[in-house]
Scaffold this motif. Structure first.
Motif: not given
Length: 69
Positions: A17-23, A9-12, A2-5, A31-35
């Motif tokens: 897509q933006e998180l993906a680009d930065e990572a 992410r929403q807090e920030k 499980e993750t709190k991504i 999406n797969a990580l969040e689920n």
């Protein structure tokens, strides 16, 4: 795993897509990580933790102790 991504992410105010680009990964990976459909490498987990301004990987990624046995 499980993750709190999504929550952090929403807090920030970041999109997947933006998180993906930065990572340096695809939006589908985020999406797969969040689920809980994908376990990241240690390097990716560290990158995401830093992008989300968290101090430790354990804040973002919750390991099910039962899965370690």
């Amino acid at each position: 795993m499980e993750t709190k991504i999504r929550e952090f992410r929403q807090e920030k105010g970041l999109t997947q897509q933006e998180l993906a680009d930065e990572a340096g990964v695809t939006r589908q990976t985020i999406n797969a990580l969040e689920n809980a459909r994908y376990n990241p490498s240690l390097l990716l987990a560290f990158k995401i933790t830093k992008i989300l301004d968290k101090d430790s990987i354990e804040e973002v990624f919750i390991i099910d102790e039962g899965s370690l046995e």
